[in-house]
Design a protein around this motif. Structure first.
Motif, PDB file in Angstrom:
ATOM      1  N   ALA A  10       0.839  -1.209   0.000  1.00  0.00           N
ATOM      2  CA  ALA A  10       0.000   0.000   0.000  1.00  0.00           C
ATOM      3  C   ALA A  10       0.872   1.257   0.000  1.00  0.00           C
ATOM      4  O   ALA A  10       0.585   2.234  -0.703  1.00  0.00           O
ATOM      5  N   ALA A  11       1.975   1.236   0.769  1.00  0.00           N
ATOM      6  CA  ALA A  11       2.884   2.382   0.840  1.00  0.00           C
ATOM      7  C   ALA A  11       3.558   2.622  -0.508  1.00  0.00           C
ATOM      8  O   ALA A  11       3.699   3.769  -0.941  1.00  0.00           O
ATOM      9  N   SER A  12       3.944   1.535  -1.198  1.00  0.00           N
ATOM     10  CA  SER A  12       4.603   1.704  -2.497  1.00  0.00           C
ATOM     11  C   SER A  12       3.627   2.242  -3.546  1.00  0.00           C
ATOM     12  O   SER A  12       4.009   3.036  -4.416  1.00  0.00           O
ATOM     13  N   LEU A  13       2.351   1.846  -3.438  1.00  0.00           N
ATOM     14  CA  LEU A  13       1.332   2.384  -4.351  1.00  0.00           C
ATOM     15  C   LEU A  13       1.129   3.874  -4.098  1.00  0.00           C
ATOM     16  O   LEU A  13       1.010   4.673  -5.029  1.00  0.00           O
ATOM     17  N   ALA A  14       1.092   4.244  -2.804  1.00  0.00           N
ATOM     18  CA  ALA A  14       0.948   5.656  -2.438  1.00  0.00           C
ATOM     19  C   ALA A  14       2.139   6.467  -2.930  1.00  0.00           C
ATOM     20  O   ALA A  14       1.988   7.615  -3.381  1.00  0.00           O
ATOM     21  N   PHE A  15       3.326   5.870  -2.854  1.00  0.00           N
ATOM     22  CA  PHE A  15       4.549   6.560  -3.284  1.00  0.00           C
ATOM     23  C   PHE A  15       4.479   6.922  -4.764  1.00  0.00           C
ATOM     24  O   PHE A  15       4.739   8.076  -5.152  1.00  0.00           O
ATOM     25  N   LYS A  16       4.124   5.949  -5.602  1.00  0.00           N
ATOM     26  CA  LYS A  16       4.053   6.207  -7.052  1.00  0.00           C
ATOM     27  C   LYS A  16       3.042   7.305  -7.362  1.00  0.00           C
ATOM     28  O   LYS A  16       3.303   8.212  -8.149  1.00  0.00           O
ATOM     29  N   LYS A  17       1.883   7.199  -6.728  1.00  0.00           N
ATOM     30  CA  LYS A  17       0.810   8.172  -6.949  1.00  0.00           C
ATOM     31  C   LYS A  17       1.237   9.556  -6.439  1.00  0.00           C
ATOM     32  O   LYS A  17       1.073  10.574  -7.105  1.00  0.00           O
ATOM     33  N   GLY A  18       1.810   9.565  -5.222  1.00  0.00           N
ATOM     34  CA  GLY A  18       2.207  10.819  -4.579  1.00  0.00           C
ATOM     35  C   GLY A  18       3.300  11.545  -5.341  1.00  0.00           C
ATOM     36  O   GLY A  18       3.282  12.771  -5.468  1.00  0.00           O
ATOM     37  N   MET A  19       4.269  10.790  -5.873  1.00  0.00           N
ATOM     38  CA  MET A  19       5.363  11.406  -6.638  1.00  0.00           C
ATOM     39  C   MET A  19       4.828  12.066  -7.908  1.00  0.00           C
ATOM     40  O   MET A  19       5.195  13.181  -8.246  1.00  0.00           O
ATOM     41  N   LEU A  20       3.946  11.355  -8.614  1.00  0.00           N
ATOM     42  CA  LEU A  20       3.407  11.891  -9.866  1.00  0.00           C
ATOM     43  C   LEU A  20       2.599  13.171  -9.646  1.00  0.00           C
ATOM     44  O   LEU A  20       2.581  14.056 -10.505  1.00  0.00           O
ATOM     45  N   GLU A  21       1.957  13.272  -8.489  1.00  0.00           N
ATOM     46  CA  GLU A  21       1.101  14.439  -8.209  1.00  0.00           C
ATOM     47  C   GLU A  21       1.879  15.603  -7.586  1.00  0.00           C
ATOM     48  O   GLU A  21       1.329  16.682  -7.396  1.00  0.00           O
ATOM     49  N   ALA A  22       3.149  15.402  -7.238  1.00  0.00           N
ATOM     50  CA  ALA A  22       3.907  16.438  -6.527  1.00  0.00           C
ATOM     51  C   ALA A  22       4.979  17.097  -7.408  1.00  0.00           C
ATOM     52  O   ALA A  22       6.043  17.465  -6.929  1.00  0.00           O
ATOM     53  N   LYS A  23       4.669  17.237  -8.708  1.00  0.00           N
ATOM     54  CA  LYS A  23       5.582  17.893  -9.658  1.00  0.00           C
ATOM     55  C   LYS A  23       6.983  17.289  -9.617  1.00  0.00           C
ATOM     56  O   LYS A  23       7.941  17.936  -9.183  1.00  0.00           O
ATOM     57  N   PRO A  24       7.123  16.033 -10.064  1.00  0.00           N
ATOM     58  CA  PRO A  24       8.453  15.404 -10.045  1.00  0.00           C
ATOM     59  C   PRO A  24       9.387  16.033 -11.080  1.00  0.00           C
ATOM     60  O   PRO A  24       8.940  16.454 -12.147  1.00  0.00           O
ATOM     61  N   ILE A  25      10.671  16.098 -10.745  1.00  0.00           N
ATOM     62  CA  ILE A  25      11.682  16.643 -11.672  1.00  0.00           C
ATOM     63  C   ILE A  25      12.913  15.744 -11.661  1.00  0.00           C
ATOM     64  O   ILE A  25      13.134  14.989 -10.712  1.00  0.00           O
ATOM     65  N   LEU A  26      13.704  15.871 -12.729  1.00  0.00           N
ATOM     66  CA  LEU A  26      14.981  15.145 -12.807  1.00  0.00           C
ATOM     67  C   LEU A  26      16.110  16.058 -12.341  1.00  0.00           C
ATOM     68  O   LEU A  26      16.129  17.253 -12.669  1.00  0.00           O
ATOM     69  N   LEU A  27      17.045  15.488 -11.587  1.00  0.00           N
ATOM     70  CA  LEU A  27      18.253  16.219 -11.181  1.00  0.00           C
ATOM     71  C   LEU A  27      19.448  15.595 -11.896  1.00  0.00           C
ATOM     72  O   LEU A  27      19.502  14.376 -12.069  1.00  0.00           O
ATOM     73  N   GLU A  28      20.399  16.435 -12.320  1.00  0.00           N
ATOM     74  CA  GLU A  28      21.599  15.910 -12.984  1.00  0.00           C
ATOM     75  C   GLU A  28      22.841  16.261 -12.169  1.00  0.00           C
ATOM     76  O   GLU A  28      22.876  17.288 -11.475  1.00  0.00           O
ATOM     77  N   PRO A  29      23.885  15.395 -12.233  1.00  0.00           N
ATOM     78  CA  PRO A  29      25.117  15.691 -11.486  1.00  0.00           C
ATOM     79  C   PRO A  29      25.897  16.834 -12.133  1.00  0.00           C
ATOM     80  O   PRO A  29      26.071  16.868 -13.349  1.00  0.00           O
TER      81      PRO A  29
END
Length: 362
Positions: free
Chosen positions: A249-268
């Motif tokens: 359930a936590a992993s399902l919430a994580f995927k959903k929560g990340m997509l809804e919280a403006k995910p971005i890519l970081l580069e080194p």
């Protein structure tokens, strides 16, 4: 003097061994000689306890000269065997070759799961590949390394993760409500459960499910950083709830929560220091701008050369050694060192995400 059948001493390791035949070198020819004296360039074979840079001396008069200050590797490639069972041979071969030539580095990147070899340029790495083929009977391919990107969020989200499975006997049931937001720490987990909506003994399973999910982000499967997760509500079933159900359930919430919280890519981002003759300054600065680099400053050196200090994305620096040689007629040198992660420009991030999705569809 160094003669055949002499016992020699390595002051660095404290080991003694006997010299076999002694040779003088003339082109490709090895001419056996009775001895070599100070100032001669000679050769011997099958030394067990000596590596490049060690001093050969006698135990009665041990000598250890200063180690050679080798240049740091500045050109990196990923090494991959052409057959599936060649990994062990590649590892053994590279370790042996590294004893002969300490100017190249070997590193296993845990995130991209690639074996990275760093050297002074493409010719050195091509020679290593041919030595692996000729001496260790293993064919390898050299390719540009994958970049270890990161993922994070810029916004907040409030989501539900519910895992419900019914099959004959005991089923599985886990239900969590989690808030996600940016954090200064790599990962923060807190809980605000009141009234036992999620029993205390299942809360560690929720945290474990989230921590495991951090390894693979929703955009390009990269490691997720700088996220805070707050478990504040949920529900459970007296019979069907267990730790595994809440972890899922936590992993399902994580995927959903990340997509809804403006995910971005970081580069080194790398710290770059380039030493060049003064006349190439304009070319170097122009080229650094093309690589999305930032010039931080310049310092005039005692010998008249310029030390350019800059920051640039790691992805733009893997083949810089070749380009710098070309721009400065091989008179420029540089060093690169990882500095931090920064948000990646949107157009480039979209390209990385598209490549990841295409690779995972096949």
């Amino acid at each position: 003097k160094m003669k055949k059948d002499t016992d020699v001493y390595n002051a660095n390791t404290g080991d003694t061994e006997r010299i076999g035949s002694v040779f003088s070198l003339r082109g490709k020819e090895q001419l056996e000689v009775s001895e070599v004296e100070a100032g001669d360039i000679g050769a011997t074979s099958k030394l067990q306890y000596f590596k490049t840079g060690d001093t050969i001396s006698l135990k009665t008069a041990p000598v250890s000269y200063d180690k050679i200050d080798f240049p740091k590797p500045c050109y990196f490639m990923a090494v991959k065997g052409k057959t599936k069972d060649s990994d062990e041979k590649i590892g053994t071969g590279l370790q042996r070759l590294n004893e002969e030539d300490p100017t190249f580095s070997i590193e296993r990147n845990i995130e991209t799961k690639e074996l990275i070899v760093g050297g002074q340029g493409n010719i050195q790495l091509d020679v290593l590949a041919s030595k692996l083929k000729n001496n260790y009977k293993v064919d390898v391919e050299l390719s540009p390394p994958k970049v270890a990107y990161r993922e994070t969020i810029k916004g907040k989200s409030d989501v539900q993760g519910k895992h419900k499975k019914q099959s004959g006997g005991a089923g599985q049931y886990g239900d969590v409500r989690i808030r996600f937001e940016p954090s200064q720490e790599e990962f923060e987990f807190t809980e605000e459960i009141f009234g036992g909506s999620v029993p205390k003994n299942y809360i560690p399973a929720v945290e474990k499910g989230l921590r495991e999910s951090l390894e693979k982000g929703v955009l390009a499967g990269c490691k997720v950083v700088n996220v805070k997760a707050t478990l504040y509500d949920g529900s459970y079933h007296e019979v069907d709830s267990n730790e595994m159900a809440f972890k899922i359930a936590a992993s399902l919430a994580f995927k959903k929560g990340m997509l809804e919280a403006k995910p971005i890519l970081l580069e080194p981002i790398a710290k770059v220091e380039i030493n060049i003759p003064d006349e190439y300054l304009g070319d170097i600065m122009g080229d650094m701008n093309k690589r999305r680099g930032r010039i931080l400053g310049m310092e005039q050196q005692a010998d008249g050369s310029q030390l350019v200090k800059a920051e640039a994305p790691m992805a733009e620096m893997y083949t810089y050694a070749i380009e710098l040689k070309s721009m400065t007629q091989a008179r420029g040198t540089f060093e690169v060192e990882f500095l931090r992660y920064e948000e990646m420009p949107n157009n480039l991030a979209e390209k990385v995400i598209a490549e990841y999705k295409a690779a995972n569809e096949n």
